[in-house]
Each structure stands twice: as C-alpha cells, then as structure tokens.
Write a protein that holds these residues in place. Structure first.
Motif, PDB file in Angstrom:
ATOM      1  N   ILE A   1      -3.997  15.910   9.641  1.00 59.55           N
ATOM      2  CA  ILE A   1      -4.330  15.279   8.259  1.00 59.55           C
ATOM      3  C   ILE A   1      -4.005  13.656   8.715  1.00 59.55           C
ATOM      4  CG2 ILE A   1      -1.573  14.897   7.486  1.00 59.55           C
ATOM      5  CD1 ILE A   1      -4.572  15.914   4.973  1.00 59.55           C
TER       6      ILE A   1
ATOM      7  N   ASN B   1       5.987   9.365   6.041  1.00 60.75           N
ATOM      8  CA  ASN B   1       6.791  10.518   7.525  1.00 60.75           C
ATOM      9  C   ASN B   1       5.263  10.630   7.985  1.00 60.75           C
ATOM     10  OD1 ASN B   1       8.697   9.725   5.670  1.00 60.75           O
ATOM     11  ND2 ASN B   1       8.067  11.183   4.276  1.00 60.75           N
TER      12      ASN B   1
ATOM     13  N   MET C   1      -4.628  13.952  -1.426  1.00 62.03           N
ATOM     14  CA  MET C   1      -5.748  14.794   0.361  1.00 62.03           C
ATOM     15  C   MET C   1      -4.478  15.281   0.645  1.00 62.03           C
ATOM     16  SD  MET C   1      -8.636  13.374  -0.505  1.00 62.03           S
ATOM     17  CE  MET C   1      -9.528  14.282   1.648  1.00 62.03           C
ATOM     18  N   HIS C   2      -3.559  15.622   1.540  1.00 60.78           N
ATOM     19  CA  HIS C   2      -2.846  16.584   1.819  1.00 60.78           C
ATOM     20  C   HIS C   2      -2.635  17.801   1.283  1.00 60.78           C
ATOM     21  CE1 HIS C   2       0.373  17.060   5.499  1.00 60.78           C
ATOM     22  NE2 HIS C   2       0.434  18.317   4.960  1.00 60.78           N
TER      23      HIS C   2
ATOM     24  N   MET D   1       0.893  -2.394  -2.061  1.00 61.46           N
ATOM     25  CA  MET D   1      -0.396  -3.141  -2.099  1.00 61.46           C
ATOM     26  C   MET D   1      -0.001  -4.697  -1.830  1.00 61.46           C
ATOM     27  SD  MET D   1      -3.813  -3.750  -2.137  1.00 61.46           S
ATOM     28  CE  MET D   1      -4.052  -2.591  -2.940  1.00 61.46           C
TER      29      MET D   1
ATOM     30  N   PRO E   1       3.830  14.161   9.373  1.00 67.30           N
ATOM     31  CA  PRO E   1       3.593  15.432   8.732  1.00 67.30           C
ATOM     32  C   PRO E   1       3.997  16.601   9.701  1.00 67.30           C
ATOM     33  CG  PRO E   1       1.614  14.366   8.526  1.00 67.30           C
ATOM     34  CD  PRO E   1       2.718  13.375   9.059  1.00 67.30           C
TER      35      PRO E   1
ATOM     36  N   LEU F   1      -7.609  12.140   8.694  1.00 64.36           N
ATOM     37  CA  LEU F   1      -7.292  10.912   7.216  1.00 64.36           C
ATOM     38  C   LEU F   1      -8.171   9.423   8.149  1.00 64.36           C
ATOM     39  CD1 LEU F   1      -4.257  11.409   4.625  1.00 64.36           C
ATOM     40  CD2 LEU F   1      -6.467  11.552   4.816  1.00 64.36           C
TER      41      LEU F   1
ATOM     42  N   MET G   1       0.784  -1.039  -0.064  1.00 59.79           N
ATOM     43  CA  MET G   1       0.332   0.291  -0.074  1.00 59.79           C
ATOM     44  C   MET G   1       0.850   1.396  -0.092  1.00 59.79           C
ATOM     45  SD  MET G   1      -2.723   1.351  -0.009  1.00 59.79           S
ATOM     46  CE  MET G   1      -4.176   0.754   1.061  1.00 59.79           C
ATOM     47  N   ASN G   2       0.729   2.105  -0.840  1.00 58.49           N
ATOM     48  CA  ASN G   2       1.450   3.154  -0.742  1.00 58.49           C
ATOM     49  C   ASN G   2       0.401   4.586  -0.719  1.00 58.49           C
ATOM     50  OD1 ASN G   2      -0.199   4.461  -3.138  1.00 58.49           O
ATOM     51  ND2 ASN G   2       1.284   3.432  -4.930  1.00 58.49           N
ATOM     52  N   GLY G   3       1.202   5.557  -0.478  1.00 58.13           N
ATOM     53  CA  GLY G   3       0.180   6.848   0.330  1.00 58.13           C
ATOM     54  C   GLY G   3       0.366   8.031  -0.875  1.00 58.13           C
TER      55      GLY G   3
ATOM     56  N   PHE H   1      -9.387   9.191  -4.616  1.00 58.45           N
ATOM     57  CA  PHE H   1      -9.263   8.123  -5.538  1.00 58.45           C
ATOM     58  C   PHE H   1      -9.477   7.516  -6.220  1.00 58.45           C
ATOM     59  CE2 PHE H   1     -11.525   3.652  -5.827  1.00 58.45           C
ATOM     60  CZ  PHE H   1     -10.383   3.238  -5.199  1.00 58.45           C
TER      61      PHE H   1
ATOM     62  N   TYR I   1     -11.334   7.199   5.980  1.00 57.68           N
ATOM     63  CA  TYR I   1     -11.224   6.342   5.806  1.00 57.68           C
ATOM     64  C   TYR I   1     -12.324   5.194   7.360  1.00 57.68           C
ATOM     65  CZ  TYR I   1      -6.903   7.427   4.358  1.00 57.68           C
ATOM     66  OH  TYR I   1      -5.877   7.643   3.194  1.00 57.68           O
TER      67      TYR I   1
ATOM     68  N   LEU J   1      -6.475   2.965   2.548  1.00 56.31           N
ATOM     69  CA  LEU J   1      -6.178   3.835   1.770  1.00 56.31           C
ATOM     70  C   LEU J   1      -4.912   4.488   1.468  1.00 56.31           C
ATOM     71  CD1 LEU J   1      -9.356   5.369   0.837  1.00 56.31           C
ATOM     72  CD2 LEU J   1      -8.302   3.408  -0.497  1.00 56.31           C
ATOM     73  N   GLY J   2      -4.213   3.513   2.877  1.00 56.01           N
ATOM     74  CA  GLY J   2      -2.766   4.569   2.870  1.00 56.01           C
ATOM     75  C   GLY J   2      -2.196   5.530   3.320  1.00 56.01           C
ATOM     76  N   THR J   3      -1.663   5.783   4.221  1.00 54.39           N
ATOM     77  CA  THR J   3      -1.199   7.389   4.789  1.00 54.39           C
ATOM     78  C   THR J   3       0.263   7.158   4.098  1.00 54.39           C
ATOM     79  OG1 THR J   3      -0.127   5.666   6.611  1.00 54.39           O
ATOM     80  CG2 THR J   3      -2.064   7.058   7.102  1.00 54.39           C
ATOM     81  N   SER J   4       0.593   8.149   4.397  1.00 57.94           N
ATOM     82  CA  SER J   4       2.019   9.217   4.187  1.00 57.94           C
ATOM     83  C   SER J   4       3.060   7.833   4.908  1.00 57.94           C
ATOM     84  CB  SER J   4       2.100  10.745   4.302  1.00 57.94           C
ATOM     85  OG  SER J   4       3.658  10.916   4.524  1.00 57.94           O
TER      86      SER J   4
ATOM     87  N   PHE K   1      -2.416   8.964  -2.398  1.00 58.65           N
ATOM     88  CA  PHE K   1      -4.003   8.833  -1.705  1.00 58.65           C
ATOM     89  C   PHE K   1      -4.335  10.422  -0.993  1.00 58.65           C
ATOM     90  CE2 PHE K   1      -8.497   9.349   0.625  1.00 58.65           C
ATOM     91  CZ  PHE K   1      -8.851   9.736   0.027  1.00 58.65           C
ATOM     92  N   ALA K   2      -3.260   9.861   0.384  1.00 58.79           N
ATOM     93  CA  ALA K   2      -2.665  10.606   1.531  1.00 58.79           C
ATOM     94  C   ALA K   2      -2.034  11.521   1.622  1.00 58.79           C
ATOM     95  CB  ALA K   2      -2.092   9.908   2.722  1.00 58.79           C
ATOM     96  N   ILE K   3      -1.094  11.435   0.262  1.00 60.66           N
ATOM     97  CA  ILE K   3      -0.126  12.765   0.400  1.00 60.66           C
ATOM     98  C   ILE K   3      -1.166  13.780  -0.986  1.00 60.66           C
ATOM     99  CG2 ILE K   3       1.804  13.748  -1.800  1.00 60.66           C
ATOM    100  CD1 ILE K   3       2.737  10.973  -0.636  1.00 60.66           C
TER     101      ILE K   3
ATOM    102  N   ILE L   1       4.104  18.309   4.826  1.00 64.91           N
ATOM    103  CA  ILE L   1       3.593  17.332   4.419  1.00 64.91           C
ATOM    104  C   ILE L   1       5.218  16.024   4.868  1.00 64.91           C
ATOM    105  CG2 ILE L   1       3.171  15.205   2.760  1.00 64.91           C
ATOM    106  CD1 ILE L   1       2.336  16.726   0.794  1.00 64.91           C
ATOM    107  N   ASN L   2       5.938  16.288   5.051  1.00 68.25           N
ATOM    108  CA  ASN L   2       7.567  16.108   5.061  1.00 68.25           C
ATOM    109  C   ASN L   2       8.004  14.655   4.380  1.00 68.25           C
ATOM    110  OD1 ASN L   2       9.715  15.744   6.333  1.00 68.25           O
ATOM    111  ND2 ASN L   2       8.633  14.504   8.235  1.00 68.25           N
ATOM    112  N   ILE L   3       7.865  15.017   2.312  1.00 65.98           N
ATOM    113  CA  ILE L   3       8.388  14.745   1.843  1.00 65.98           C
ATOM    114  C   ILE L   3       9.269  15.517   0.836  1.00 65.98           C
ATOM    115  CG2 ILE L   3       6.732  12.858   1.921  1.00 65.98           C
ATOM    116  CD1 ILE L   3       4.984  13.813  -0.607  1.00 65.98           C
TER     117      ILE L   3
END
Lengths: 135, 135
Positions: free
Chosen positions: B103, B91, A9-10, B1, B93, B107, A1-3, A77, B111, B86-89, A5-7, A32-34
């Motif tokens: 956030i 790092n 949304m942020h 995933m 935030p 989220l 699962m990658n982030g 989504f 979810y 649906l995943g989270t970042s 969607f969350a990123i 976001i801290n990326i």
DNA sequence: ATAACTGTAACAATAAATACTACACTATGA
DNA sequence: TCATAGTGTAGTATTTATTGTTACAGTTAT
C-alpha cells in the motif's frame, strides 16, 4: 498531517478486493495495523459519504456501496480532507497589518484553485484502477 | 497539518512589499503573530532554498533573494513540504497482507502524480502576483 | 440465549507543532 | 571601543493534534 486519507484508501482497497464479502473492522485493522475502533470511525465517515455500507450484528461488516469503478480517488480525498489543505497559521495574524489582515482570505483563494487542480487529477484514478495494482 | 507553508507565504509577501528594506524577525513576527524565533527558523529554511537573504548585526534583517516575479508559489511549496503530502498511516501495515505489503508504495506513486499536478498549478502564480492582491 | 458483530462516548497515551529562554555571534555607529 | 540591535541556533517547555484503549449499548444470525 494525519493519516486518514491513507487509512481510507487502505480500507477501500481491501473492500474492493473482497467484492460482496462483508469484512469486519478487526480484519481490516489487522491489515492496516491500527486499532479496530479507529477503523470503525473511519468507516463511519466513508459511510456518511456514501462510499461504503455496513451491517451490524453477527456476520456483520462492511462492503463498498457501489462498484469500485464508480469510486474516484478524489471522492476519498473529499471525504477525508479537513481544513485548509496546505495549512494555516494557528494564530490570527495582526489585523492592523495590511498583509496580516487579508492573508488568510488570499491563501484560501489560492488553496481553492490548487485543490481544484488536485481533485481533477485524482479524478483520473478510480478505486478499481488503484486496487488492480495489488497482487 | 502544520502552518509552515502559510507562514512562509506571509513572510515572503511582507518581504516582497518591503522591496530593498531589511525587515527584522520581530517585525515579521508581529504581523504573523507568532514567536520571532520561529520566524528566524522559517527564514533559515527559505534562505537555504535560495528565496531570501539575511544580514546579521545591527540594522540586519531579511529581504528577497530575487525579484518577486521570479519566485513561484510552487517554490514555496517545495521549500516547506515535508513527508507524503496526503499523509501515511503511522504504523507499518501488515507485510503478510497482499494489500498491506504494497500500500505505501502504491500511495507514494499516486502522491507523486498528484503532487506534479499541484506544483504545475502553483507554478502559475508568482509571489508578485500574490502580493499585489494586498492593499 | 448466546455469540459475533457495529457504533460511539469517554478517556489515556503518544507524537507533533509551537513557544520560550538563553546565549554566542555579527555588524553598526556614536 | 563599547553599547546597541540584530541574527542563528540549541535546548526545553507547553500546547495541540492524533492515535489508541476501554467500555458498553445496540443489532443480527443461529
């Protein structure tokens, strides 16, 4: 699962709060801290999906392509999803087994139905609603 | 995933079709085309969730713990899900940003609602229904 | 012209998923 | 009672996915 969607949304929440300001990838990345490059990649995807617009050059940045009220969470989504959303086995199942032969097709059918229900639910919430939950 | 949901559905479908036979992890692995040890791990999880029973020793294997009609696809989802669906970042935030600070909480709320809708939808389909789609 | 941006390619680093090996343990039945 | 055929699980290796980084060409404002 990658982030993703969350990123996304942020990013969109920050843009929604910024109104007509143009926010830079550096600024967004800081919240976001990326890495800013990842932000630009993600914004590229949102742009291709008609959710944001960007401006190059000095004083450049991004903002929403339409009002936050017109963006549904389901749009995010759809813009960020990839592959079967409940996952598939990496290997191809045995084609000589009656179950193995058809499992992926039947799972796809199942996923499609499930995804429709999910999208409908996520359509109830707009980016405006979501962003108003923040101080 | 990851493919745990798909693998578990595959295992359970084979068990449903086998009725009171005890299927070995080697046999199951052959249909799914993955390593038998992974099958045993996944079965361990299904067992802890009350969906299958296993027997050790010679002529051992696994079968369903209850009738396929009593197992809902949502049970499988619940047994195999992990983390925010649906995943989270990865790092954390920026806590100094009003959006970054909250956030993840917002989220999570989103979810949870979405997951409820999904589970309800997946509850409409039983393992019996699903397995009858195969030849 | 310079400074401040975006867009994107190419590659590096990290993390997650899957595969494999090994072996203790359990049950069957010849 | 011993050989055989299984499960359960730890530990490690391999592969794949995700995220991060560097570099730089292109764009725009001043």
């Amino acid at each position: 699962m990658n982030g993703r969607f969350a990123i996304s949304m942020h990013i969109l929440t920050l843009l929604a709060k910024a109104g007509s300001e143009w926010l830079t990838s550096d600024f967004l990345a800081g919240s976001i801290n990326i890495n800013p490059v990842l932000v630009r990649k993600e914004i590229g995807n949102l742009r291709r999906n008609g959710l944001v617009v960007s401006r190059e050059g000095k004083n450049g940045g991004s903002q929403l392509a339409k009002s936050a009220r017109q963006i549904q969470v389901s749009d995010v989504f759809l813009a960020t999803r990839q592959g079967a959303f409940l996952g598939t086995s990496r290997n191809t199942p045995n084609p000589n087994c009656p179950v193995g032969k058809d499992i992926n097709q039947h799972l796809d059918n199942l996923y499609q139905e499930a995804e429709e229900a999910l999208i409908q639910k996520l359509g109830d919430c707009t980016l405006e609603t979501f962003s108003h939950r923040f101080a």
